[in-house]
Design a protein around this motif. Structure first.
Motif, PDB file in Angstrom:
ATOM      1  N   GLU A  41     -45.434  19.261  35.793  1.00  0.00           N
ATOM      2  CA  GLU A  41     -45.413  17.922  36.402  1.00  0.00           C
ATOM      3  C   GLU A  41     -45.078  16.862  35.355  1.00  0.00           C
ATOM      4  N   GLY A  42     -45.643  17.034  34.154  1.00  0.00           N
ATOM      5  CA  GLY A  42     -45.342  16.095  33.064  1.00  0.00           C
ATOM      6  C   GLY A  42     -43.878  16.192  32.676  1.00  0.00           C
ATOM      7  N   ASP A  43     -43.360  17.415  32.648  1.00  0.00           N
ATOM      8  CA  ASP A  43     -41.954  17.609  32.277  1.00  0.00           C
ATOM      9  C   ASP A  43     -41.028  16.933  33.281  1.00  0.00           C
ATOM     10  N   GLN A  45     -41.396  14.170  34.553  1.00  0.00           N
ATOM     11  CA  GLN A  45     -41.226  12.758  34.173  1.00  0.00           C
ATOM     12  C   GLN A  45     -40.111  12.610  33.138  1.00  0.00           C
ATOM     13  N   PHE A  46     -39.998  13.620  32.256  1.00  0.00           N
ATOM     14  CA  PHE A  46     -38.882  13.595  31.299  1.00  0.00           C
ATOM     15  C   PHE A  46     -37.564  13.777  32.039  1.00  0.00           C
ATOM     16  N   ALA A  47     -37.560  14.712  32.987  1.00  0.00           N
ATOM     17  CA  ALA A  47     -36.329  14.983  33.731  1.00  0.00           C
ATOM     18  C   ALA A  47     -35.876  13.720  34.466  1.00  0.00           C
ATOM     19  N   LEU A  97     -49.817  18.192  24.969  1.00  0.00           N
ATOM     20  CA  LEU A  97     -50.823  17.327  25.585  1.00  0.00           C
ATOM     21  C   LEU A  97     -50.213  16.907  26.918  1.00  0.00           C
ATOM     22  N   ALA A  98     -50.869  17.202  28.007  1.00  0.00           N
ATOM     23  CA  ALA A  98     -50.292  16.874  29.314  1.00  0.00           C
ATOM     24  C   ALA A  98     -51.393  16.485  30.288  1.00  0.00           C
ATOM     25  N   VAL A  99     -51.106  15.432  31.052  1.00  0.00           N
ATOM     26  CA  VAL A  99     -52.029  14.960  32.091  1.00  0.00           C
ATOM     27  C   VAL A  99     -51.237  14.908  33.397  1.00  0.00           C
ATOM     28  N   ALA A 100     -51.817  15.422  34.463  1.00  0.00           N
ATOM     29  CA  ALA A 100     -51.136  15.382  35.768  1.00  0.00           C
ATOM     30  C   ALA A 100     -50.840  13.927  36.129  1.00  0.00           C
ATOM     31  N   HIS A 103     -53.243  11.460  37.590  1.00  0.00           N
ATOM     32  CA  HIS A 103     -54.436  11.115  36.800  1.00  0.00           C
ATOM     33  C   HIS A 103     -54.081  10.375  35.512  1.00  0.00           C
ATOM     34  N   GLN A 104     -52.802  10.040  35.358  1.00  0.00           N
ATOM     35  CA  GLN A 104     -52.403   9.351  34.134  1.00  0.00           C
ATOM     36  C   GLN A 104     -52.825   7.879  34.156  1.00  0.00           C
ATOM     37  N   ARG A 105     -52.805   7.287  32.991  1.00  0.00           N
ATOM     38  CA  ARG A 105     -53.094   5.861  32.776  1.00  0.00           C
ATOM     39  C   ARG A 105     -54.520   5.500  33.189  1.00  0.00           C
ATOM     40  N   GLN A 106     -55.422   6.487  33.024  1.00  0.00           N
ATOM     41  CA  GLN A 106     -56.855   6.251  33.292  1.00  0.00           C
ATOM     42  C   GLN A 106     -57.679   6.675  32.085  1.00  0.00           C
ATOM     43  N   VAL A 108     -57.370   9.553  30.347  1.00  0.00           N
ATOM     44  CA  VAL A 108     -57.554  10.998  30.152  1.00  0.00           C
ATOM     45  C   VAL A 108     -56.838  11.469  28.878  1.00  0.00           C
ATOM     46  N   GLY A 109     -55.587  11.035  28.708  1.00  0.00           N
ATOM     47  CA  GLY A 109     -54.831  11.433  27.519  1.00  0.00           C
ATOM     48  C   GLY A 109     -55.518  10.977  26.244  1.00  0.00           C
ATOM     49  N   SER A 110     -56.011   9.737  26.224  1.00  0.00           N
ATOM     50  CA  SER A 110     -56.695   9.217  25.025  1.00  0.00           C
ATOM     51  C   SER A 110     -57.979   9.989  24.747  1.00  0.00           C
ATOM     52  N   TRP A 138     -44.239   6.931  26.357  1.00  0.00           N
ATOM     53  CA  TRP A 138     -45.514   7.654  26.352  1.00  0.00           C
ATOM     54  C   TRP A 138     -45.520   8.776  25.308  1.00  0.00           C
ATOM     55  N   ASN A 139     -44.566   8.744  24.390  1.00  0.00           N
ATOM     56  CA  ASN A 139     -44.549   9.725  23.295  1.00  0.00           C
ATOM     57  C   ASN A 139     -44.806   9.012  21.961  1.00  0.00           C
ATOM     58  N   ALA A 140     -43.810   8.919  21.060  1.00  0.00           N
ATOM     59  CA  ALA A 140     -44.084   8.390  19.707  1.00  0.00           C
ATOM     60  C   ALA A 140     -44.790   7.029  19.713  1.00  0.00           C
ATOM     61  N   PRO A 141     -44.368   6.058  20.553  1.00  0.00           N
ATOM     62  CA  PRO A 141     -45.070   4.754  20.503  1.00  0.00           C
ATOM     63  C   PRO A 141     -46.549   4.877  20.892  1.00  0.00           C
ATOM     64  N   TRP A 142     -46.827   5.777  21.841  1.00  0.00           N
ATOM     65  CA  TRP A 142     -48.225   5.977  22.276  1.00  0.00           C
ATOM     66  C   TRP A 142     -49.031   6.636  21.162  1.00  0.00           C
ATOM     67  N   TYR A 143     -48.446   7.663  20.538  1.00  0.00           N
ATOM     68  CA  TYR A 143     -49.150   8.320  19.433  1.00  0.00           C
ATOM     69  C   TYR A 143     -49.359   7.348  18.265  1.00  0.00           C
ATOM     70  N   SER A 191     -56.589   2.301  21.552  1.00  0.00           N
ATOM     71  CA  SER A 191     -57.209   1.894  22.793  1.00  0.00           C
ATOM     72  C   SER A 191     -56.420   2.513  23.929  1.00  0.00           C
ATOM     73  N   ARG A 192     -56.791   2.238  25.119  1.00  0.00           N
ATOM     74  CA  ARG A 192     -56.108   2.825  26.273  1.00  0.00           C
ATOM     75  C   ARG A 192     -54.649   2.436  26.349  1.00  0.00           C
ATOM     76  N   SER A 193     -54.288   1.292  25.784  1.00  0.00           N
ATOM     77  CA  SER A 193     -52.902   0.872  25.998  1.00  0.00           C
ATOM     78  C   SER A 193     -52.050   1.147  24.769  1.00  0.00           C
TER      79      SER A 193
HETATM   80  C1  COA Z   1     -48.696  11.232  27.215  1.00  0.00           C
HETATM   81  C2  COA Z   1     -49.766  11.451  28.272  1.00  0.00           C
HETATM   82  C3  COA Z   1     -50.577  12.693  27.922  1.00  0.00           C
HETATM   83  C4  COA Z   1     -50.704  10.217  28.285  1.00  0.00           C
HETATM   84  O1  COA Z   1     -51.761  10.510  29.226  1.00  0.00           O
HETATM   85  P1  COA Z   1     -52.564   9.340  29.955  1.00  0.00           P
HETATM   86  O2  COA Z   1     -53.759   9.979  30.570  1.00  0.00           O
HETATM   87  O3  COA Z   1     -51.659   8.543  30.821  1.00  0.00           O
HETATM   88  O4  COA Z   1     -52.990   8.458  28.702  1.00  0.00           O
HETATM   89  P2  COA Z   1     -53.971   7.188  28.664  1.00  0.00           P
HETATM   90  O5  COA Z   1     -54.413   6.829  30.048  1.00  0.00           O
HETATM   91  O6  COA Z   1     -55.009   7.462  27.658  1.00  0.00           O
HETATM   92  O7  COA Z   1     -53.000   6.067  28.097  1.00  0.00           O
HETATM   93  C5  COA Z   1     -52.204   5.337  28.978  1.00  0.00           C
HETATM   94  C6  COA Z   1     -51.178   4.542  28.155  1.00  0.00           C
HETATM   95  O8  COA Z   1     -50.094   5.421  27.778  1.00  0.00           O
HETATM   96  C7  COA Z   1     -48.855   4.713  27.944  1.00  0.00           C
HETATM   97  N1  COA Z   1     -48.150   5.322  29.086  1.00  0.00           N
HETATM   98  C8  COA Z   1     -48.570   6.356  29.846  1.00  0.00           C
HETATM   99  N2  COA Z   1     -47.629   6.641  30.780  1.00  0.00           N
HETATM  100  C9  COA Z   1     -46.634   5.786  30.602  1.00  0.00           C
HETATM  101  C10 COA Z   1     -45.391   5.574  31.259  1.00  0.00           C
HETATM  102  N3  COA Z   1     -44.973   6.322  32.294  1.00  0.00           N
HETATM  103  N4  COA Z   1     -44.594   4.578  30.812  1.00  0.00           N
HETATM  104  C11 COA Z   1     -44.967   3.799  29.785  1.00  0.00           C
HETATM  105  N5  COA Z   1     -46.142   3.951  29.110  1.00  0.00           N
HETATM  106  C12 COA Z   1     -46.956   4.925  29.531  1.00  0.00           C
HETATM  107  C13 COA Z   1     -49.236   3.268  28.264  1.00  0.00           C
HETATM  108  O9  COA Z   1     -49.438   2.604  27.021  1.00  0.00           O
HETATM  109  C14 COA Z   1     -50.572   3.464  28.973  1.00  0.00           C
HETATM  110  O10 COA Z   1     -51.376   2.321  28.944  1.00  0.00           O
HETATM  111  P3  COA Z   1     -51.325   1.318  30.210  1.00  0.00           P
HETATM  112  O11 COA Z   1     -51.526   2.150  31.422  1.00  0.00           O
HETATM  113  O12 COA Z   1     -52.472   0.374  29.912  1.00  0.00           O
HETATM  114  O13 COA Z   1     -49.963   0.692  30.144  1.00  0.00           O
HETATM  115  C15 COA Z   1     -49.136  11.568  29.688  1.00  0.00           C
HETATM  116  O14 COA Z   1     -48.261  10.468  29.881  1.00  0.00           O
HETATM  117  C16 COA Z   1     -48.360  12.858  29.929  1.00  0.00           C
HETATM  118  O15 COA Z   1     -48.936  13.909  30.227  1.00  0.00           O
HETATM  119  N6  COA Z   1     -47.020  12.795  29.827  1.00  0.00           N
HETATM  120  C17 COA Z   1     -46.164  13.957  30.086  1.00  0.00           C
HETATM  121  C18 COA Z   1     -46.283  14.981  28.969  1.00  0.00           C
HETATM  122  C19 COA Z   1     -46.064  14.355  27.612  1.00  0.00           C
HETATM  123  O16 COA Z   1     -45.162  13.549  27.381  1.00  0.00           O
HETATM  124  N7  COA Z   1     -46.909  14.780  26.660  1.00  0.00           N
HETATM  125  C20 COA Z   1     -46.788  14.388  25.271  1.00  0.00           C
HETATM  126  C21 COA Z   1     -45.793  15.299  24.684  1.00  0.00           C
HETATM  127  S1  COA Z   1     -45.629  15.099  22.942  1.00  0.00           S
END
Ligand code: COA
Length: 193
Positions: A41-43, A45-47, A97-100, A103-106, A108-110, A138-143, A191-193
């Motif tokens: 499901e995460g993939d 989003q890349f597609a 690291l993958a979140v359905a 359930h994203q942006r809540q 879970v990933g952090s 949601w990759n390098a800038p998030w990390y 932080s979450r963002s």
């Molecule tokens: C990366 C990932 C694990 C983050 O999980 P998450 O549970 O959404 O993370 P958090 O809730 O802790 O953080 C949310 C923040 O991530 C960023 N983010 C998440 N999804 C985003 C999107 N589609 N577009 C832009 N920013 C995004 C934002 O900064 C967001 O904060 P905001 O909602 O306040 O804007 C998730 O997006 C994912 O599974 N992606 C697909 C797989 C992937 O890319 N994994 C990493 C591979 S290296």
């Protein structure tokens, strides 16, 4: 109702208190079968971002469990997971690291990422590495917001980059290696963002 007392509605702000953060646990055997679907499901989003590309198939939970390292999950059934490889010599690599999406942006990933850092530290590691897309939000800038900095992928990450090259991941944008110290004077967790 007494007018001097605050209502629940007065406190419905978006800050999530620590005790309400998603709870992370080690994966159990019965969790393994659900991991590939979450990755897939995460993939997707890349597609969508890259435009309907052929994406490598997800790795099965059983294959992940056969590697040295650890698997952390959130939810039952699982809604997100982190897979960390033990590369030996104190090197730990966040392989996935993958979140359905539902359930994203809540947070879970952090929460998973924070738990990865704590677990690596508990196992005596001093840093975590990963490979990710430089320009996907949601990759390098998030990390980077979670304390990771770009590093030269030479030496120990070179074999993984080679695998990625064979899978064609670089066709869709630059991949970067990142690293974050854990334990001691670590950067504040994102932080979450
Ligand atoms: C990366 C990932 C694990 C983050 O999980 P998450 O549970 O959404 O993370 P958090 O809730 O802790 O953080 C949310 C923040 O991530 C960023 N983010 C998440 N999804 C985003 C999107 N589609 N577009 C832009 N920013 C995004 C934002 O900064 C967001 O904060 P905001 O909602 O306040 O804007 C998730 O997006 C994912 O599974 N992606 C697909 C797989 C992937 O890319 N994994 C990493 C591979 S290296």
């Amino acid at each position: 109702m007494r007018p001097d007392l605050e209502t629940v509605a007065d406190h419905l702000d978006p800050r999530v208190p620590d005790w309400a953060m998603p709870s992370v646990r080690p994966a159990r055997r019965e969790d393994l079968s659900g991991l590939a679907a979450i990755e897939e499901e995460g993939d997707r989003q890349f597609a969508q971002r890259f435009g309907g590309v052929d994406w490598p198939p997800p790795v099965s939970g059983a294959d992940r469990a056969a590697e040295p390292g650890f698997l952390l999950v959130v939810g039952d059934p699982v809604v997100g997971f982190a897979h960390v490889l033990d590369l030996g010599d104190g090197c730990w690599h966040l392989e996935q690291l993958a979140v359905a999406p539902a359930h994203q942006r809540q947070g879970v990933g952090s929460a998973l990422l924070d738990a990865v850092h704590a677990e690596v530290e508990a196992r005596g590691g001093s840093e975590v590495t990963l490979l990710t897309y430089a320009d996907v939000p949601w990759n390098a800038p998030w990390y980077a917001r979670h304390g990771y900095a770009r590093v030269d992928p030479a030496s120990r990450l070179a074999p993984m980059l080679e695998v990625e090259r064979r899978l064609g991941l670089e066709r869709h944008g630059p991949r970067v290696a990142m690293c974050r110290p854990v334990g001691g004077l670590t950067p504040p967790s994102g932080s979450r963002s």
